[in-house]
Design a protein around this motif. Structure first.
Motif: not given
Length: 254
Positions: A39-46, A177-182, A210-218
């Motif tokens: 979800t956060s990746g989609l939000v940041m992409t758009f 963006a990271p809200i855990p809607v899923i 969440a480790v991957g999410v952290l790396a994603f944003y960095l």
């Protein structure tokens, strides 16, 4: 208009696929998938495509604060449900998320958010591993409206966040963006249907993801200017998935 239809198509399909995977292979895998930057990746992409690269980059600190707040919410729920009913704990956890996210994104610092997130990841992995594990999970009856409801809620949040981005500004958009809607519907349904064991497995999977999410944003913060939007997001998503898989494998025997 093309982006609008992409939002309508991609988000519910992802929610549908993760829900089915969780039913088929259990809460841990569902938590891992839901915990990845989907979800956060989609939000940041758009946000990048609609508002520009600078807007998306300015949203990253807020997103990291939001990620730490999400993890704090999982910890709150994990401990609150030991003495509170599921509905009450879930409602209070959402309020708690708003408070923590506001503090971290408005009064905190980027490195504080990263440190809090890492500390909570360790806490959640340890705490979820200590929850009682029954020998077998009861076969549950899935209601026909569960997955459609999750699909609608995930899509609605993405549409609202990206549509209001210009008005909300990069900081608040990033925080949302990271809200855990899923992950949230999956976790609550797992708790209702499979008890604390099912919920703990979902929490553990989300903490590992969440480790991957952290790396994603960095990686977004460090590479988007140099590589561009789509190459950076693809590379960051690939890195997030790889880190999640490796960490899950290392922790599998624990």
């Amino acid at each position: 208009m093309t982006l609008f239809y992409l939002k309508l198509a991609i988000t519910p399909l992802l929610m549908w696929a993760i829900s089915l995977a969780s039913r088929r292979w259990g809460g841990l895998l569902g938590g891992l998938l839901a915990g990845m930057p989907i979800t956060s990746g989609l939000v940041m992409t758009f946000l990048s495509l609609e508002q520009g690269t600078d807007f998306a980059l300015n949203a990253v600190p807020g997103a990291l604060g939001g990620l730490a707040a999400v993890l704090a919410t999982y910890a709150f729920y994990l401990y609150a449900t030991r003495s509170l009913a599921i509905g009450a704990a879930a409602g209070l956890a959402i309020v708690f998320y708003g408070l923590v996210a506001y503090v971290l994104t408005h009064w905190g610092h980027l490195y504080v958010s990263i440190g809090v997130a890492l500390g909570l990841i360790v806490l959640l992995i340890i705490a979820s591993g200590r929850e009682p594990k029954p020998e077998t999970l009861a076969r549950v009856r899935h209601r026909y409206w569960e997955i459609p409801l999750r699909m609608v809620s995930a899509t609605a949040l993405l549409m609202i966040t990206t549509h209001l981005a210009a008005w909300l500004g990069p900081q608040t958009s990033g925080m949302l963006a990271p809200i855990p809607v899923i992950a949230w519907p999956l976790m609550v349904f797992a708790h209702v249907q499979n008890g604390r064991a099912g919920m703990a497995a979902m929490v553990r999977g989300n903490a590992i993801g969440a480790v991957g999410v952290l790396a994603f944003y960095l990686m977004l913060s460090g590479l988007m200017k140099a590589l561009g939007v789509i190459p950076t997001i693809v590379l960051a998503m690939g890195t997030a998935v790889a880190l999640t898989v490796v960490l899950a494998g290392l922790l599998r025997g624990r």
